[in-house]
Design a protein around this motif. Structure first.
Motif, PDB file in Angstrom:
ATOM      1  N   LEU A 339       2.132   1.718  -2.634  1.00 15.99           N
ATOM      2  CA  LEU A 339       1.407   0.885  -3.597  1.00 15.99           C
ATOM      3  C   LEU A 339       2.227   0.739  -4.870  1.00 15.99           C
ATOM      4  CD1 LEU A 339      -2.241   2.201  -3.237  1.00 15.99           C
ATOM      5  CD2 LEU A 339      -1.461  -0.158  -2.858  1.00 15.99           C
ATOM      6  N   HIS A 340       2.110  -0.423  -5.510  1.00 16.32           N
ATOM      7  CA  HIS A 340       2.904  -0.704  -6.705  1.00 16.32           C
ATOM      8  C   HIS A 340       1.996  -1.385  -7.722  1.00 16.32           C
ATOM      9  CE1 HIS A 340       6.608  -1.799  -8.905  1.00 16.32           C
ATOM     10  NE2 HIS A 340       5.996  -2.953  -9.146  1.00 16.32           N
ATOM     11  N   GLU A 341       2.092  -0.989  -8.981  1.00 14.46           N
ATOM     12  CA  GLU A 341       1.289  -1.615 -10.031  1.00 14.46           C
ATOM     13  C   GLU A 341       1.650  -3.119 -10.101  1.00 14.46           C
ATOM     14  OE1 GLU A 341      -1.113  -1.289 -12.383  1.00 14.46           O
ATOM     15  OE2 GLU A 341      -0.422  -3.311 -12.914  1.00 14.46           O
ATOM     16  N   PRO A 342       0.663  -4.006  -9.879  1.00 19.75           N
ATOM     17  CA  PRO A 342       1.007  -5.445  -9.774  1.00 19.75           C
ATOM     18  C   PRO A 342       1.537  -6.082 -11.050  1.00 19.75           C
ATOM     19  CG  PRO A 342      -1.361  -5.069  -9.454  1.00 19.75           C
ATOM     20  CD  PRO A 342      -0.743  -3.731  -9.564  1.00 19.75           C
ATOM     21  N   LEU A 343       1.269  -5.475 -12.214  1.00 19.12           N
ATOM     22  CA  LEU A 343       1.746  -6.082 -13.459  1.00 19.12           C
ATOM     23  C   LEU A 343       3.112  -5.552 -13.887  1.00 19.12           C
ATOM     24  CD1 LEU A 343      -1.516  -6.360 -15.618  1.00 19.12           C
ATOM     25  CD2 LEU A 343      -0.655  -7.823 -13.785  1.00 19.12           C
ATOM     26  N   LEU A 344       3.671  -4.677 -13.072  1.00 19.70           N
ATOM     27  CA  LEU A 344       4.968  -4.083 -13.404  1.00 19.70           C
ATOM     28  C   LEU A 344       6.096  -4.818 -12.671  1.00 19.70           C
ATOM     29  CD1 LEU A 344       6.231  -1.543 -14.858  1.00 19.70           C
ATOM     30  CD2 LEU A 344       6.032  -0.380 -12.663  1.00 19.70           C
ATOM     31  N   GLU A 345       7.144  -5.182 -13.391  1.00 22.64           N
ATOM     32  CA  GLU A 345       8.341  -5.811 -12.807  1.00 22.64           C
ATOM     33  C   GLU A 345       7.993  -6.945 -11.837  1.00 22.64           C
ATOM     34  OE1 GLU A 345      11.211  -1.899 -12.793  1.00 22.64           O
ATOM     35  OE2 GLU A 345       9.908  -2.228 -11.079  1.00 22.64           O
ATOM     36  N   PRO A 346       7.333  -7.989 -12.332  1.00 25.37           N
ATOM     37  CA  PRO A 346       6.919  -9.073 -11.429  1.00 25.37           C
ATOM     38  C   PRO A 346       8.091  -9.674 -10.663  1.00 25.37           C
ATOM     39  CG  PRO A 346       6.731  -9.718 -13.761  1.00 25.37           C
ATOM     40  CD  PRO A 346       6.975  -8.245 -13.737  1.00 25.37           C
ATOM     41  N   GLY A 347       7.877  -9.891  -9.365  1.00 29.77           N
ATOM     42  CA  GLY A 347       8.918 -10.482  -8.509  1.00 29.77           C
ATOM     43  C   GLY A 347       9.652  -9.450  -7.679  1.00 29.77           C
ATOM     44  N   THR A 348       9.455  -8.170  -8.015  1.00 33.28           N
ATOM     45  CA  THR A 348      10.171  -7.140  -7.254  1.00 33.28           C
ATOM     46  C   THR A 348       9.289  -6.514  -6.179  1.00 33.28           C
ATOM     47  OG1 THR A 348       9.527  -5.318  -8.717  1.00 33.28           O
ATOM     48  CG2 THR A 348      11.537  -6.537  -9.303  1.00 33.28           C
ATOM     49  N   ALA A 349       7.994  -6.853  -6.152  1.00 33.15           N
ATOM     50  CA  ALA A 349       7.081  -6.252  -5.168  1.00 33.15           C
ATOM     51  C   ALA A 349       6.159  -7.335  -4.621  1.00 33.15           C
ATOM     52  CB  ALA A 349       6.251  -5.151  -5.830  1.00 33.15           C
ATOM     53  N   ASP A 350       5.650  -7.091  -3.418  1.00 34.20           N
ATOM     54  CA  ASP A 350       4.683  -8.019  -2.834  1.00 34.20           C
ATOM     55  C   ASP A 350       3.361  -7.891  -3.598  1.00 34.20           C
ATOM     56  OD1 ASP A 350       3.518  -9.787  -1.050  1.00 34.20           O
ATOM     57  OD2 ASP A 350       2.912  -8.212   0.351  1.00 34.20           O
ATOM     58  N   LEU A 351       2.679  -8.994  -3.776  1.00 36.34           N
ATOM     59  CA  LEU A 351       1.325  -8.964  -4.348  1.00 36.34           C
ATOM     60  C   LEU A 351       0.363  -9.476  -3.291  1.00 36.34           C
ATOM     61  CD1 LEU A 351       1.747 -10.332  -7.993  1.00 36.34           C
ATOM     62  CD2 LEU A 351       1.815  -7.967  -7.173  1.00 36.34           C
ATOM     63  N   THR A 352      -0.790  -8.847  -3.190  1.00 33.34           N
ATOM     64  CA  THR A 352      -1.714  -9.189  -2.116  1.00 33.34           C
ATOM     65  C   THR A 352      -3.144  -8.885  -2.538  1.00 33.34           C
ATOM     66  OG1 THR A 352      -2.273  -8.645   0.172  1.00 33.34           O
ATOM     67  CG2 THR A 352      -1.267  -6.897  -1.079  1.00 33.34           C
ATOM     68  N   ALA A 353      -4.090  -9.530  -1.863  1.00 27.23           N
ATOM     69  CA  ALA A 353      -5.509  -9.188  -2.039  1.00 27.23           C
ATOM     70  C   ALA A 353      -6.187  -9.342  -0.692  1.00 27.23           C
ATOM     71  CB  ALA A 353      -6.160 -10.111  -3.064  1.00 27.23           C
ATOM     72  N   ASP A 354      -7.132  -8.464  -0.382  1.00 25.86           N
ATOM     73  CA  ASP A 354      -7.833  -8.543   0.901  1.00 25.86           C
ATOM     74  C   ASP A 354      -8.511  -9.901   1.043  1.00 25.86           C
ATOM     75  OD1 ASP A 354      -7.092  -5.937   1.234  1.00 25.86           O
ATOM     76  OD2 ASP A 354      -9.096  -5.200   1.718  1.00 25.86           O
ATOM     77  N   VAL A 355      -8.515 -10.401   2.265  1.00 26.80           N
ATOM     78  CA  VAL A 355      -9.127 -11.707   2.534  1.00 26.80           C
ATOM     79  C   VAL A 355     -10.648 -11.543   2.625  1.00 26.80           C
ATOM     80  CG1 VAL A 355      -9.317 -13.525   4.281  1.00 26.80           C
ATOM     81  CG2 VAL A 355      -7.079 -12.561   3.709  1.00 26.80           C
ATOM     82  N   ASP A 356     -11.367 -12.444   1.965  1.00 24.79           N
ATOM     83  CA  ASP A 356     -12.833 -12.429   2.028  1.00 24.79           C
ATOM     84  C   ASP A 356     -13.268 -13.318   3.205  1.00 24.79           C
ATOM     85  OD1 ASP A 356     -15.547 -12.671   1.701  1.00 24.79           O
ATOM     86  OD2 ASP A 356     -15.466 -12.912  -0.485  1.00 24.79           O
ATOM     87  N   PHE A 357     -13.441 -12.681   4.372  1.00 23.92           N
ATOM     88  CA  PHE A 357     -13.772 -13.452   5.581  1.00 23.92           C
ATOM     89  C   PHE A 357     -15.145 -14.111   5.490  1.00 23.92           C
ATOM     90  CE2 PHE A 357     -10.274 -11.015   7.463  1.00 23.92           C
ATOM     91  CZ  PHE A 357      -9.639 -12.016   8.194  1.00 23.92           C
TER      92      PHE A 357
END
Ligand SMILES: C[S@@+](CC[C@H](N)C(=O)[O-])C[C@H]1O[C@@H](n2cnc3c(N)ncnc32)[C@H](O)[C@@H]1O
Length: 446
Positions: A339-357
């Motif tokens: 896991l990676h803090e999403p606001l840290l070093e943008p562009g160096t990690a994947d960002l994702t959110a669970d899909v609301d089926f």
């Protein structure tokens, strides 16, 4: 039919590369080994450090100039900005990358998806010609495995392949996966595709930047881990009004220390007034959450897909991790399998959110023209599709040293404690087929 297809598959002439044990890091090396044997896309540069710095700077400059941005705008920029976006210029999958996906873990995944498509297409009367469409094909492994099933079974049907891919780098990797030749068109070509190729069996493949550019026609549409990459808005109910969580720059002291101490340069703030999206947002009738993630982009894609299936016929299969309208905060980053803090070093990690089926299903069914099946858990789908039979066939033909890895790869996909329960399958059919599908139930869903 399924058993027949699986048996035909067992007389395959192609070979499977050995795979590593699928624990989090080793699994990522599994089908990655195959890619290493292939030529790396040479036409696009690898991501450079300065791209990442400039993405962070760009975001900062934009926020300082025009005010806080939505989480969706941030996510879109971080993942797909042409300069420095996470997906745009490198291979992010496998052991060397940040995460591993089901088609990369075991060939059984793509084969069973291929068998499922074939089975449902036949039940619809084998409409010909058709288009095999994939949204966000990654390395092209799922498309390649589905293609193997379709060509193995000698459909006698004409079909074309259409990849919807925003990343120039990954589009080349995909073409190298399943085409024997491919060509990228000049920027000013004015055509709805930017790259095309031909597979070893003569199937034409086209690459499009967006679903809107895929030609009309009967389509079998796959989306695996595509919807979780679409931007989400974070909304909160405050005094009975939906407000939006935004992203602002962190204060000067924090950002000065950011480079040394891994403190994010950005922070969440609550919008002072309603935003366009929070004003327009219409929760599903049974909504009880006061805080949720809403993907306008997912809604737009499902709406487009629904209209396409209704007007031209076809099948949609959405495969992703997600929930049924009961999670509130799933926006996160992934870097090197952690896991990676999403606001840290943008562009160096994947960002994702669970899909609301629940939301996807609601959007697809709202106009009454789409019949949805599921969502069902991945483990259940694969087992109902006789994944265990396919596993036994593979084991019977595998070298002794590869047997453990083949077995454990399938276990990772199906075990409820691993990927079996978190990942879900949702199928979409034109609603005119509802009675037909009641009579001849959709494989894998019951
Ligand atoms: C998480 S990866 C999944 C890859 C592949 N389906 C798999 O399961 O291995 C997301 C894929 O969607 C592509 N993608 C992300 N956002 C996109 C967008 N807005 N339009 C088209 N492709 C997009 C990425 O470049 C990547 O190929």
């Amino acid at each position: 039919m399924l058993r027949q297809v699986l048996q035909i598959g067992s007389r395959r002439s192609y070979s499977y590369k050995s795979v590593r044990r699928p624990n989090a890091s080793a699994v990522s090396g599994a089908r990655n080994q195959e890619l290493q044997l292939e030529q790396k896309p040479a036409s696009e540069p690898q991501a450079k450090g300065h791209d990442k710095i400039s993405l962070s700077k760009q975001l900062r400059a934009r926020i300082l100039a025009t005010g806080p941005i939505t989480v969706a705008e941030y996510m879109r920029e971080v993942l797909t900005n042409p300069q420095g976006g996470y997906y745009m210029s490198r291979d992010v999958f496998g052991r060397e990358g940040d995460f591993i996906t089901s088609p990369e873990i075991s060939q059984i995944f793509g084969e069973l998806v291929g068998v499922w498509l074939l089975n449902e297409w036949r039940k619809m009367g084998s409409p010909t010609p058709f288009q095999l469409v994939e949204l966000g094909p990654g390395r092209g492994t799922l498309a390649r495995d589905v293609l193997k099933v379709l060509t193995k079974f000698k459909l006698g049907a004409e079909f074309t392949m259409h990849m919807v891919e925003v990343s120039p780098y990954l589009s080349v990797a995909q073409a190298q996966r399943f085409c024997y030749k491919h060509e990228t068109l000049p920027e000013n070509s004015q055509l709805p595709h930017y790259q095309f190729g031909t597979t070893a069996t003569g199937i034409k493949a086209y690459w499009h930047r967006q679903l809107e550019d895929v030609p009309p026609g009967f389509s079998l549409v796959l989306a695996h881990e595509f919807f979780d990459a679409l931007p989400v808005h974070k909304l909160q109910l405050v005094n009975d009004l939906w407000q939006e969580v935004l992203i602002d720059v962190a204060d000067v002291q924090e950002s000065q220390s950011a480079s040394q101490s891994q403190i994010p340069e950005f922070r969440y703030v609550m919008s002072k007034a309603q935003t366009p999206v929070s004003r327009l947002f219409k929760p599903v009738p049974q909504e009880t959450r006061a805080c949720l993630e809403y993907s306008l982009e997912a809604e737009r894609h499902v709406d487009m897909l629904a209209k396409r299936l209704e007007q031209h016929g076809g099948i949609g299969l959405i495969m992703d991790y997600g929930h049924f309208g009961d999670k509130t905060d799933t926006f996160r980053g992934f870097k090197q399998h952690a896991l990676h803090e999403p606001l840290l070093e943008p562009g160096t990690a994947d960002l994702t959110a669970d899909v609301d089926f629940r939301h996807i299903k609601h959007v697809a069914e709202t106009n009454g023209h789409i019949h949805c099946c599921g969502p069902v858990q991945q483990g259940d789908f694969l087992e109902r599709m006789q994944g265990s039979v396919r596993l036994e066939q593979l084991l019977a033909h595998a070298l002794p040293e590869n047997q453990d890895i083949i077995r454990s790869g399938y276990e990772v996909l199906t075990d409820a404690k691993q990927m079996g329960a978190r990942f879900k399958f949702l199928a979409m059919f034109p609603a005119v087929l509802a009675a037909h599908l009641e009579k001849y139930p959709v494989a894998g869903f019951s």
